[in-house]
Scaffold this motif. Sequence first.
Motif, short mmCIF file in Angstrom:
data_model
loop_
_atom_site.label_atom_id
_atom_site.label_comp_id
_atom_site.label_asym_id
_atom_site.label_seq_id
_atom_site.Cartn_x
_atom_site.Cartn_y
_atom_site.Cartn_z
N VAL A 163 -34.98 10.39 -53.18
CA VAL A 163 -33.89 9.68 -53.88
C VAL A 163 -32.54 10.30 -53.52
CG1 VAL A 163 -32.88 9.24 -56.16
CG2 VAL A 163 -35.31 8.82 -55.77
N ILE A 164 -32.47 11.62 -53.52
CA ILE A 164 -31.21 12.30 -53.20
C ILE A 164 -30.84 12.05 -51.73
CG2 ILE A 164 -30.11 14.56 -52.93
CD1 ILE A 164 -31.71 15.42 -55.44
N ALA A 165 -31.80 12.16 -50.83
CA ALA A 165 -31.52 11.92 -49.41
C ALA A 165 -31.07 10.48 -49.18
CB ALA A 165 -32.77 12.23 -48.57
N TYR A 166 -31.64 9.54 -49.91
CA TYR A 166 -31.27 8.13 -49.75
C TYR A 166 -29.85 7.88 -50.25
CZ TYR A 166 -31.40 3.07 -50.33
OH TYR A 166 -31.12 1.72 -50.27
N SER A 167 -29.48 8.55 -51.35
CA SER A 167 -28.18 8.26 -51.98
C SER A 167 -27.03 9.12 -51.48
CB SER A 167 -28.30 8.39 -53.49
OG SER A 167 -28.64 9.72 -53.84
N HIS A 168 -27.30 10.14 -50.66
CA HIS A 168 -26.24 11.02 -50.17
C HIS A 168 -26.30 11.10 -48.65
CE1 HIS A 168 -26.50 12.26 -54.36
NE2 HIS A 168 -25.28 12.78 -54.23
N ASP A 169 -25.13 11.11 -48.07
CA ASP A 169 -25.04 11.24 -46.61
C ASP A 169 -24.73 12.70 -46.29
OD1 ASP A 169 -25.00 10.55 -43.96
OD2 ASP A 169 -22.86 10.05 -43.98
N ILE A 170 -25.76 13.48 -45.92
CA ILE A 170 -25.60 14.90 -45.63
C ILE A 170 -25.89 15.12 -44.16
CG2 ILE A 170 -26.41 17.23 -46.17
CD1 ILE A 170 -27.27 16.19 -48.90
N ASP A 171 -24.96 15.78 -43.46
CA ASP A 171 -25.18 16.03 -42.03
C ASP A 171 -26.16 17.18 -41.83
OD1 ASP A 171 -23.68 18.62 -41.72
OD2 ASP A 171 -22.01 17.34 -42.39
N ASN A 172 -26.67 17.31 -40.62
CA ASN A 172 -27.70 18.31 -40.32
C ASN A 172 -27.21 19.73 -40.53
OD1 ASN A 172 -29.69 16.50 -39.73
ND2 ASN A 172 -29.26 16.43 -37.53
N GLU A 173 -25.95 20.02 -40.19
CA GLU A 173 -25.42 21.38 -40.36
C GLU A 173 -25.36 21.76 -41.84
OE1 GLU A 173 -21.38 23.93 -39.53
OE2 GLU A 173 -21.78 22.20 -38.24
N ALA A 174 -24.87 20.86 -42.68
CA ALA A 174 -24.80 21.12 -44.12
C ALA A 174 -26.21 21.28 -44.70
CB ALA A 174 -24.05 19.99 -44.83
N LEU A 175 -27.15 20.46 -44.21
CA LEU A 175 -28.53 20.56 -44.68
C LEU A 175 -29.15 21.90 -44.30
CD1 LEU A 175 -30.81 19.06 -46.11
CD2 LEU A 175 -31.49 18.14 -43.89
N HIS A 176 -28.87 22.39 -43.09
CA HIS A 176 -29.37 23.69 -42.65
C HIS A 176 -28.78 24.81 -43.50
CE1 HIS A 176 -31.10 26.69 -40.06
NE2 HIS A 176 -29.89 27.26 -39.90
N LYS A 177 -27.46 24.75 -43.76
CA LYS A 177 -26.81 25.77 -44.61
C LYS A 177 -27.40 25.76 -46.01
CE LYS A 177 -22.33 25.97 -42.27
NZ LYS A 177 -20.91 25.68 -42.39
N LEU A 178 -27.64 24.56 -46.53
CA LEU A 178 -28.23 24.44 -47.87
C LEU A 178 -29.64 25.05 -47.89
CD1 LEU A 178 -28.15 23.37 -50.79
CD2 LEU A 178 -29.04 21.20 -49.90
N HIS A 179 -30.40 24.81 -46.84
CA HIS A 179 -31.75 25.37 -46.75
C HIS A 179 -31.71 26.90 -46.78
CE1 HIS A 179 -35.95 25.81 -45.62
NE2 HIS A 179 -35.55 26.71 -44.71
N ILE A 180 -30.82 27.50 -45.97
CA ILE A 180 -30.69 28.96 -45.93
C ILE A 180 -30.25 29.49 -47.29
CG2 ILE A 180 -29.43 30.90 -44.87
CD1 ILE A 180 -31.48 29.52 -43.01
N LYS A 181 -29.28 28.85 -47.92
CA LYS A 181 -28.78 29.27 -49.23
C LYS A 181 -29.90 29.21 -50.27
CE LYS A 181 -26.55 28.12 -53.34
NZ LYS A 181 -27.47 28.86 -54.17
#
Length: 137
Positions: free
Chosen positions: A94-112
């Motif tokens: 649901v979150i992925a469908y409703s938000h446009d997150i680029d790969n770099e931000a997604l990678h940073k979020l994963h590390i965090k």
Amino acid sequence: MTKETGKVRTGFYINKEVLERCDELLPMANVRSRNEFVTEALNFYCGYLTSQKAENYLLQTLSSVLTSTVRDTENRIARVDFKVAVELSKLAHVIAYSHDIDNEALHKLHIKCLDEVKRINGTVDFESAHKYQKRET
């Protein structure tokens, strides 16, 4: 068997050394005769043998109960983990469908998130995440 005492007359062979040791220990055993000594010794030994069997039985029973309890607990935890994983997957979609997150931000979020979960030992707290996102911490 005499009616008054319930005792039976019997005979048995015993090593001379054992008999002498028994005679020496009569005062320590607080008995007045060889008969009392042998009766006490046999009662003690029978109790010892019985307790060994009871101990072995109890240990086997306890082991079986504990194994069963651990297995049941593992199964319950696995079912709960599965249900949580399904709900988390739905939430992520649901979150992925409703938000446009680029790969770099997604990678940073994963590390965090990886670092955070290690630091807090898996105790995720929504309020802390909310404060972080609002830049309050």
